[in-house]
Structure formats: C-alpha cells, structure tokens
Write an enzyme that holds these catalytic residues in place. Structure first.
Site, mmCIF file in Angstrom:
data_model
loop_
_atom_site.group_PDB
_atom_site.id
_atom_site.type_symbol
_atom_site.label_atom_id
_atom_site.label_comp_id
_atom_site.label_asym_id
_atom_site.label_seq_id
_atom_site.Cartn_x
_atom_site.Cartn_y
_atom_site.Cartn_z
ATOM 1 N N ARG A 156 14.453 -8.758 11.760
ATOM 2 C CA ARG A 156 14.301 -10.131 12.500
ATOM 3 C C ARG A 156 15.393 -10.458 13.424
ATOM 4 O O ARG A 156 16.438 -10.081 13.077
ATOM 5 C CB ARG A 156 14.533 -11.268 11.382
ATOM 6 C CG ARG A 156 13.133 -11.263 10.221
ATOM 7 C CD ARG A 156 13.014 -12.564 9.586
ATOM 8 N NE ARG A 156 12.293 -11.928 8.341
ATOM 9 C CZ ARG A 156 10.873 -12.066 8.531
ATOM 10 N NH1 ARG A 156 10.243 -12.617 9.476
ATOM 11 N NH2 ARG A 156 10.119 -11.856 7.568
ATOM 12 N N ASP A 157 14.828 -11.018 14.656
ATOM 13 C CA ASP A 157 15.926 -11.088 15.385
ATOM 14 C C ASP A 157 16.625 -12.052 15.126
ATOM 15 O O ASP A 157 16.539 -13.390 14.435
ATOM 16 C CB ASP A 157 15.351 -11.968 16.669
ATOM 17 C CG ASP A 157 16.245 -11.699 18.206
ATOM 18 O OD1 ASP A 157 15.811 -10.823 19.010
ATOM 19 O OD2 ASP A 157 17.012 -12.363 18.193
ATOM 20 N N ILE A 158 18.297 -12.331 15.436
ATOM 21 C CA ILE A 158 19.208 -12.918 14.931
ATOM 22 C C ILE A 158 19.045 -14.412 15.702
ATOM 23 O O ILE A 158 19.486 -15.399 14.957
ATOM 24 C CB ILE A 158 20.681 -12.210 14.937
ATOM 25 C CG1 ILE A 158 21.451 -12.711 14.158
ATOM 26 C CG2 ILE A 158 21.051 -12.321 16.640
ATOM 27 C CD1 ILE A 158 22.948 -12.040 13.857
ATOM 28 N N ASN B 217 11.915 -5.988 27.080
ATOM 29 C CA ASN B 217 12.743 -6.253 28.528
ATOM 30 C C ASN B 217 13.291 -4.963 28.936
ATOM 31 O O ASN B 217 13.651 -4.003 28.350
ATOM 32 C CB ASN B 217 13.693 -7.166 28.053
ATOM 33 C CG ASN B 217 13.072 -8.532 27.755
ATOM 34 O OD1 ASN B 217 12.138 -9.126 28.150
ATOM 35 N ND2 ASN B 217 13.606 -9.295 26.654
ATOM 36 N N GLU C 100 19.192 -6.846 26.968
ATOM 37 C CA GLU C 100 20.925 -7.186 26.432
ATOM 38 C C GLU C 100 21.191 -6.109 25.634
ATOM 39 O O GLU C 100 22.487 -5.721 25.742
ATOM 40 C CB GLU C 100 20.902 -8.400 25.672
ATOM 41 C CG GLU C 100 20.851 -9.678 26.599
ATOM 42 C CD GLU C 100 20.933 -11.079 25.759
ATOM 43 O OE1 GLU C 100 21.053 -10.838 24.265
ATOM 44 O OE2 GLU C 100 20.507 -12.056 26.180
ATOM 45 N N VAL C 101 20.357 -5.535 24.767
ATOM 46 C CA VAL C 101 20.561 -4.518 24.162
ATOM 47 C C VAL C 101 20.094 -2.934 24.626
ATOM 48 O O VAL C 101 18.895 -3.053 24.709
ATOM 49 C CB VAL C 101 20.445 -4.704 22.718
ATOM 50 C CG1 VAL C 101 20.756 -3.544 21.965
ATOM 51 C CG2 VAL C 101 21.072 -6.160 22.130
ATOM 52 N N HIS D 218 13.690 -1.697 22.248
ATOM 53 C CA HIS D 218 13.131 -2.447 21.420
ATOM 54 C C HIS D 218 11.912 -3.406 21.812
ATOM 55 O O HIS D 218 12.050 -3.911 23.051
ATOM 56 C CB HIS D 218 14.195 -3.714 20.773
ATOM 57 C CG HIS D 218 14.951 -4.054 21.770
ATOM 58 N ND1 HIS D 218 16.044 -3.649 22.538
ATOM 59 C CD2 HIS D 218 14.920 -5.556 22.297
ATOM 60 C CE1 HIS D 218 16.562 -4.544 23.369
ATOM 61 N NE2 HIS D 218 15.835 -5.594 23.218
ATOM 62 N N MET D 219 10.946 -3.539 21.014
ATOM 63 C CA MET D 219 9.984 -4.134 21.318
ATOM 64 C C MET D 219 9.872 -5.607 20.334
ATOM 65 O O MET D 219 10.025 -5.533 19.112
ATOM 66 C CB MET D 219 8.625 -3.428 20.747
ATOM 67 C CG MET D 219 7.469 -4.028 21.167
ATOM 68 S SD MET D 219 5.990 -2.941 21.160
ATOM 69 C CE MET D 219 5.798 -2.360 19.307
HETATM 70 P P1 AMP Z 1 16.735 -8.101 24.890
HETATM 71 O O1 AMP Z 1 17.336 -9.092 25.718
HETATM 72 O O2 AMP Z 1 15.348 -7.663 24.986
HETATM 73 O O3 AMP Z 1 17.822 -6.965 25.104
HETATM 74 O O4 AMP Z 1 16.939 -8.616 23.302
HETATM 75 C C1 AMP Z 1 18.034 -8.294 22.530
HETATM 76 C C2 AMP Z 1 17.692 -9.243 21.228
HETATM 77 O O5 AMP Z 1 18.417 -8.676 20.217
HETATM 78 C C3 AMP Z 1 17.862 -10.655 21.353
HETATM 79 O O6 AMP Z 1 16.846 -11.197 21.373
HETATM 80 C C4 AMP Z 1 19.067 -10.726 20.368
HETATM 81 O O7 AMP Z 1 18.800 -12.140 19.869
HETATM 82 C C5 AMP Z 1 18.719 -9.676 19.591
HETATM 83 N N1 AMP Z 1 19.978 -9.317 18.594
HETATM 84 C C6 AMP Z 1 21.121 -9.046 19.108
HETATM 85 N N2 AMP Z 1 22.013 -8.491 18.269
HETATM 86 C C7 AMP Z 1 21.281 -8.746 16.779
HETATM 87 C C8 AMP Z 1 21.385 -8.254 15.426
HETATM 88 N N3 AMP Z 1 22.669 -7.880 15.207
HETATM 89 N N4 AMP Z 1 20.334 -8.659 14.700
HETATM 90 C C9 AMP Z 1 19.317 -8.894 15.097
HETATM 91 N N5 AMP Z 1 18.884 -9.487 16.416
HETATM 92 C C10 AMP Z 1 20.031 -9.100 17.158
#
Ligand code: AMP
Length: 115
Positions: A29-31, A88, A96-97, A101-102
């Site tokens: 689950r997204d945080i 993204n 951001e990461v 990830h989908m």
């Molecule tokens: P993106 O902007 O597509 O790179 O999405 C990165 C996503 O990762 C965002 O929706 C964040 O809320 C999520 N995220 C970042 N750190 C964590 C974590 N430790 N556990 C779960 N989701 C995370």
C-alpha cells in the site's frame, strides 16, 4: 542491493503493508494514498525508470505485474467498477522513486486528463 527506499522494502529492511508477493513481484500500500485503494506494484529487479524497459526481454515481468494488478483489484473489490494503472516516468512524469512501480488506484472515479 539498490539504493532506493523500495529496495529496502523488498529486502524487508523497512516495513510496508505488503498485499502480494511472488518471486519477481511485490505489491504494497502507498504510504500517501491518493484513492481509497492505492497500491504500488513493483518488480524485485531493479529498473530505475520505464525508459530502461526492453519490451522483448522484460515482457514476462511486465505481464506478471499486470496479472498482480488484476488479482489485487479483485481482492480489493475494485475490479468490477474499474481502476487506474499508472507509471510515472522521470521529472515531467512526476516520478519520485527511481525504482519502477505501477500505481494501482481505485475505489473512486478519476478525472481525465490528469492534472
Ligand atoms: P512516484 O511519484 O510515481 O515515484 O510515486 C512514488 C510513490 O511512492 C508515492 O505515491 C509515495 O507516496 C510512495 N512511497 C514513498 N515511500 C513509500 C513507502 N515507504 N511505503 C509506501 N509508499 C511509499
């Protein structure tokens, strides 16, 4: 091991609410959920962005991620009403990461075009 936060989730160094796991794919689950259901489906293999995907050699892995999305959507009861899958990519894509990830989003209606 890689250096994103998702590598640490894969290795279980940091906790996550994991909803699905196979040899190659992990989902949690997204945080910061943007919908009633917001789950991230990731390959365990490190791939920084969609730009590094090779359609031929990564086809099976991508198929496994889609299968995971369908299975999770059914479990979360969002399959019938529909859902959104999002990758993204890079700066303009809002990534951001840098471990692909989908996003599986559901439980509400989404707008198009996205903001
Ligand atoms: P993106 O902007 O597509 O790179 O999405 C990165 C996503 O990762 C965002 O929706 C964040 O809320 C999520 N995220 C970042 N750190 C964590 C974590 N430790 N556990 C779960 N989701 C995370």
């Amino acid at each position: 091991m890689g250096n994103t936060i998702f590598s640490k989730i894969i290795s279980k160094e940091i906790p996550a609410d994991i909803v699905f796991e196979t040899e190659n794919v992990l989902a949690f689950r997204d945080i910061k959920p943007q919908a009633p259901v917001h789950i991230l489906i990731i390959p365990k293999k490190e791939i920084p962005t969609i730009r590094e995907i090779n359609g031929k050699t990564d086809a099976v892995l991508l198929g496994e991620m889609i299968d995971a999305a369908n299975e999770i959507a059914k479990k979360e009861n969002i399959s019938e009403d529909g859902f959104r899958l999002v990758f993204n990519c890079g700066n303009n894509g809002g990534q951001e990461v840098y471990h692909i990830h989908m996003h599986l989003l559901g439980g509400r209606k989404f707008n198009w075009p996205p903001g």
